[in-house]
Each structure stands twice: as C-alpha cells, then as structure tokens.
Design an enzyme around this catalytic site. Structure first.
Site, PDB file in Angstrom:
ATOM      1  N   ARG A 160       2.577   3.174 -14.380  1.00  0.00           N
ATOM      2  CA  ARG A 160       2.472   4.522 -14.949  1.00  0.00           C
ATOM      3  C   ARG A 160       3.509   5.460 -14.334  1.00  0.00           C
ATOM      4  NH1 ARG A 160      -3.236   6.053 -13.510  1.00  0.00           N
ATOM      5  NH2 ARG A 160      -2.902   4.425 -11.961  1.00  0.00           N
ATOM      6  N   TYR A 161       3.734   5.320 -13.038  1.00  0.00           N
ATOM      7  CA  TYR A 161       4.786   6.071 -12.344  1.00  0.00           C
ATOM      8  C   TYR A 161       4.956   5.477 -10.955  1.00  0.00           C
ATOM      9  CZ  TYR A 161       0.562   8.556 -10.726  1.00  0.00           C
ATOM     10  OH  TYR A 161      -0.678   8.871 -10.231  1.00  0.00           O
TER      11      TYR A 161
ATOM     12  N   GLY B 201     -11.243   6.754  -0.141  1.00  0.00           N
ATOM     13  CA  GLY B 201     -10.144   6.547  -1.080  1.00  0.00           C
ATOM     14  C   GLY B 201      -9.180   5.478  -0.634  1.00  0.00           C
TER      15      GLY B 201
ATOM     16  N   HIS C   1      -2.819   4.404   3.099  1.00  0.00           N
ATOM     17  CA  HIS C   1      -1.374   4.656   3.067  1.00  0.00           C
ATOM     18  C   HIS C   1      -0.598   3.600   3.848  1.00  0.00           C
ATOM     19  CE1 HIS C   1      -2.431   8.242   1.039  1.00  0.00           C
ATOM     20  NE2 HIS C   1      -2.807   8.921   2.095  1.00  0.00           N
TER      21      HIS C   1
ATOM     22  N   GLY D 229      20.447 -35.192 -28.631  1.00  0.00           N
ATOM     23  CA  GLY D 229      19.490 -35.991 -27.890  1.00  0.00           C
ATOM     24  C   GLY D 229      18.046 -35.914 -28.340  1.00  0.00           C
TER      25      GLY D 229
ATOM     26  N   LYS E 112      27.901 -13.533 -25.892  1.00  0.00           N
ATOM     27  CA  LYS E 112      29.147 -12.747 -25.936  1.00  0.00           C
ATOM     28  C   LYS E 112      29.483 -12.359 -27.364  1.00  0.00           C
ATOM     29  CE  LYS E 112      34.125 -13.149 -25.209  1.00  0.00           C
ATOM     30  NZ  LYS E 112      35.231 -13.821 -24.521  1.00  0.00           N
TER      31      LYS E 112
ATOM     32  N   ASN F   6       5.821   4.629  16.351  1.00  0.00           N
ATOM     33  CA  ASN F   6       5.351   3.939  17.548  1.00  0.00           C
ATOM     34  C   ASN F   6       3.884   3.572  17.387  1.00  0.00           C
ATOM     35  OD1 ASN F   6       7.632   3.973  19.382  1.00  0.00           O
ATOM     36  ND2 ASN F   6       7.419   6.206  19.403  1.00  0.00           N
TER      37      ASN F   6
ATOM     38  N   ASP G  31       3.848   6.373  32.568  1.00  0.00           N
ATOM     39  CA  ASP G  31       2.815   7.354  32.221  1.00  0.00           C
ATOM     40  C   ASP G  31       1.895   6.867  31.109  1.00  0.00           C
ATOM     41  OD1 ASP G  31       4.749   7.451  30.259  1.00  0.00           O
ATOM     42  OD2 ASP G  31       4.992   9.635  30.270  1.00  0.00           O
TER      43      ASP G  31
ATOM     44  N   ARG H 268       5.554   7.445  22.050  1.00  0.00           N
ATOM     45  CA  ARG H 268       4.492   6.462  22.291  1.00  0.00           C
ATOM     46  C   ARG H 268       3.286   7.128  22.946  1.00  0.00           C
ATOM     47  NH1 ARG H 268       4.842   1.551  21.166  1.00  0.00           N
ATOM     48  NH2 ARG H 268       7.028   1.882  20.764  1.00  0.00           N
TER      49      ARG H 268
END
Length: 525
Positions: A227-228, A313, A284, A47, A150, A426, A479, A446
């Site tokens: 890097r890790y 940081g 974090h 084609g 293959k 929580n 509470d 909580r």
C-alpha cells in the site's frame, strides 16, 4: 538523458503468420499451438516440443527442415542459424530488410515462444556438479528471446506459460497482437533473460569462491505491491520468495514496516530454533522482551514483564506451536502480528476475532544458506557484507576475571548474547533466568543505553540482583561495568578489544564480577 519517444516505431497490430515454439516447460504449449493453428499460423519447432505438437495431431515443421542443417552436439546447436535469426530480426516494415530476406530466401517469423532450461532449479540440488549445472545453461533460447524482444515492433515473444491465455484471447478476438502488448511482453522477456543470466553469474561466483564479486547482480521477482512504504507518501513493493518463509493467513496484507519487523523477529528466533519454548516481543524492529521457559505461556509472561508498555501494537513471535493459554495472554493487549510455526486447535478461531490482527505461520526460519549476504542501498550504489550469523558457544567463552561464572550465570550470559546481537547499537541487555530484564538500544552512548535498560527494569519492578549484562561491543571505559555492578549485575559478556580492557577487567574484579570476552562484535546500525 531524456528517453526518445516510441512514436518513431510502427504501432500497427501484428498479424502472425509463422511462429517458432521451443520450450523447456511444456505446460500449456499444446493449447497454444492449437490456437495458433486455428488462426492459420504455420508452426516451427525443435526436438521435444515438435514431438509433443505432432502427438497432438497438429502440423509442425522442424527447424532443421527450415535451416537445411540437422541438430547437432546433443542438441546444443538447433536454432543458431541465419535463417532463424534473420526471420526474427527482420524489420518487416522496412523495405530494404524485406528485399534482403527475398534474396536469401528467408521468411519472417512473427512469434517466438521460448522458455529456458531450468538452471535455477538444477543448482538447488545439493548434489549438482558444475558439469551438470553448465549443461543446463541455455544458449539458443536466450538468443532467440533477446532477438525477438529487440524487434518487438515487428515480432511478439512469449517466455512463460502464464502469458498464453492473454495472448490467445487477444489473437482470437482481434486476429493480431497490439503494439502495447508486444512492448509489455518484450519488457518481460528482457527481465526473464536478465534474471537467468544473473542466476548463472551468481552460480559462477559461488563455484569460483567470489564472496564479494566484482559485479553485484541482484534479480528478484516482485512478490507484491504494498500500500505504501515506511510512510504513506512513499511507494513500495516487496521482492523475493517470502512465501517460502511465512504465510500470512489472517488479517490485512502485510505492510512495508510489517516486513521489516518480521525480518527482525525471524532472525532472532533463528537463535532459538533448538531451544526450550521461547517468546520474543518486537517493536519497530527492536526486541523489547525475550524469554525462555518450560512452557510457552510462562515464556510469554516473562518476556512481556520486561516492558509492559512497548508491546502495544507490536509483534509477538514464538518458537513452538501457539497454544490457547498463551494466545489468551497475548490477546490481553493489542498485538498487530503474531508469528508461530503452528497454531493449536481453537487458537486461530480465537485470535481471528480481531480483524486488524495479522496471523503469520512461520514455515521456515532463515539460515546462512538463505541469506549469506546483506545488501543495503546507499547513495550511488550499495553496501554489501556477509550477514551476521556469527555465534559462540560455552566452549568459546574466555573468562578474563578472577571469578568464573557459575552454571546459572553462564546460561544467562549465552542467552543475553543471543539477544544483544539483534538490538540496535549501542546495545545493552540485562537478563536473569533466561529472561530479559532491561534492554537499552540505539543510543549514542553505551552508558546511556545501560541507564535506559536499568530504568526500564526498575519501572517494571524487576530486580536486577544477580543478573548478567551483555554488550554488543567492548566497554571503552570501566564506568559502564561499575554502573552495571551497582545495578546488581554479577557477570558480563562482551567482545573485548578495548585499549582499556585491563582497566575494565580490574573494575569487574573489584566488584567480584565474572567477565567473558567473546572476541566477536555485533554492531547493528
């Protein structure tokens, strides 16, 4: 089961005599064809590819000329013929195969250059129909690629224009292609067809409304080796199209943990894409301060005042172009990553003075269309769920107490509800005037989360009088509500659904608190 060594396969360099070229993406195909012709390779094609090669003045034979059968069904059938696949699959180092080819008057094909119809690009269009999409499912192409891959001991396969230069260089230098190169190209070929089939499978899952398919198919290109991982002894890489969402244009390459933090920041900022200037500070993967205000600088100061210790940081994300005033305030402590949709004049020069800091441009915030499913690997496989894009508006809020929240409280409740969704369970968030005052996260109780949030606020000298509280899940006992009232909270937003809801609502009424049930939980493990 131990893998069998490759020593049983012929590892001699492969001289190429005939090549079949049939590509959808014609980038670099003429240059490759010239290299092949200069090296005495006979060119076969189909084609549009054959047309381009002829236009370049290079000799080429149509596949239909080799097969003795014309292309048919609007080009759907071109290469699906024994003469083609016999030539690709023949083990030329195996005498019986060569004898059989001689009997059937079939010549070997040592090189297959094929890339596939652009199915992924086609289905990106909002207007694409299943009829159009299925016309872009390649049949002959994947068949030739898989056959050549293959038979990589006797055939070389190219599936992307990016491979042409290295191939041409080796062919020009050695007059042949090494076993190791053919093995690597075969691996890439199978990855290519696997990715292609995965895209088709996932598309059919969508149109057949299979939100949780019987077979989970994930295929993502490697974006970068890292890097890790979380720790230096763990190898890691990132996969996917992160460049669509962010651009890290200053500082060291992003780490595994950086990507996790940025993911959390982008998802929270998605809640504030249409809000007033907002700043979120993360550490974090957990927000340690979030605030909205009339200016970005004020929003940062309010967010930072929630917790002045944890941001060191950490990561700062804003939903407006970062101005110099806000940048100077952020710079007062070490911030590892700063994310913004844009950086105003002078800001990049100022912030770039610290080489260890990463500056990241937010090109796009995630939406449900970008991340409909959440996948987490576990022992023996994976867990899959819909991504938590759930939200509520003011009209969805159900007041369950005698007193309704006033306008300021209602605004703060909606603000806190957006944030608690992104805090580890929580999760408890105290807020007032669109500013977090205390955040409790990741506790097994909580009440413990609430106590941590209160203690952080008091440590920073923040008043909780008149604040609101958001909880990611229901209060199992009264509470928690009583403790929040004693701390100064006047309104609560929570999912509801506890067997003690009546007791919890009664406690809120006793303290003249307004309480809203959302009917929606936001656990985040």
């Amino acid at each position: 089961m131990a893998l069998k060594p490759l020593s049983t396969l012929p590892k001699t360099p492969l001289k190429i005599n005939r090549a079949l070229l049939s590509v959808s993406d014609k980038s670099g195909i003429i240059e490759l064809a010239k290299v092949l012709h200069d090296n005495g390779v006979e060119l076969l094609s189909t084609g549009g590819t054959a047309g381009k090669i002829r236009e370049a003045g290079l000799p080429v034979k149509d596949v239909s000329e080799i097969t003795g059968f014309p292309e048919c069904l609007d080009g759907r059938v071109k290469t699906l013929h024994p003469v083609i696949h016999g030539g690709i699959l023949a083990r030329t180092s195996y005498k019986p195969d060569m004898e059989e080819l001689d009997k059937m008057n079939i010549e070997p094909i040592e090189l297959v250059v094929v890339n596939l119809y652009p199915f992924k690009n086609t289905i990106q269009s909002q207007s694409v129909t299943p009829a159009i999409a299925t016309e872009h499912i390649d049949i002959g192409g994947p068949t030739m690629i898989r056959a050549a891959a293959k038979n990589f001991a006797h055939v070389c396969v190219l599936t992307a224009p990016e491979q042409y230069d290295a191939f041409s260089g080796e062919l020009g230098e050695n007059g042949a292609i090494s076993f190791d190169q053919r093995l690597a190209l075969a691996r890439e070929a199978f990855q290519h067809t696997a990715d292609y089939d995965s895209a088709i499978s996932n598309y059919f899952n969508r149109i057949d409304e299979q939100e949780l398919p019987e077979l989970l198919s994930i295929s993502l290109p490697k974006h970068a080796e890292l890097r890790y991982g979380e720790n230096p002894h763990q190898r890691a890489a990132v996969y996917g199209n992160q460049e669509d969402f962010i651009e890290c244009f200053h500082g060291k390459e992003l780490s595994y943990n950086n990507y996790l933090d940025i993911e959390s920041a982008l998802r929270l900022m998605s809640e504030f894409r249409n809000s007033k200037p907002t700043t979120a500070i993360f550490k974090h993967t957990v927000p340690c301060g979030v605030a909205s205000a009339d200016t970005l600088a004020v929003s940062y100061q309010k967010a930072f005042s929630t917790d002045t210790v944890s941001p060191f940081g950490g990561i700062v994300a804003v939903n407006r172009p970062l101005d110099l005033e806000t940048a100077r305030a952020i710079d007062e402590i070490f911030t590892e990553i700063i994310l913004a949709p844009e950086f105003e004049k002078g800001v990049v020069d100022f912030l770039s003075q610290k080489k260890n800091r990463r500056l990241v441009r937010i090109k796009k915030l995630p939406t449900p269309a970008d991340s409909a499913q959440n996948v987490k690997s576990i022992f023996g496989g994976a867990l899959v769920q819909e991504t938590d894009w759930g939200t509520i508006g003011v009209d969805d809020a159900e007041t369950v107490t005698s007193r309704k929240a006033d306008q300021r409280e209602l605004s703060d409740l909606m603000f806190a509800w957006k944030i608690v969704k992104h805090v580890k369970s929580n999760a408890i968030v105290f807020a007032k005037n669109e500013q977090t005052l205390g955040i409790g996260t990741g506790q097994t109780s909580r009440v413990d989360s609430s106590e941590i949030a209160v203690s952080k606020a008091l440590k920073e000298g923040l008043s909780l009088d008149g604040c609101v509280i958001a909880s990611d899940a229901f209060f199992p006992f009264s509470d928690g509500v009583t403790a929040a009232a004693k701390a100064g909270a006047t309104a609560v937003i929570q999912p509801g659904g506890s067997i003690r809801d009546e007791e919890v609502v009664h406690a809120a009424n006793e303290h003249n608190m307004a309480m809203i049930f959302t009917g929606m939980r936001h656990f985040r493990h």
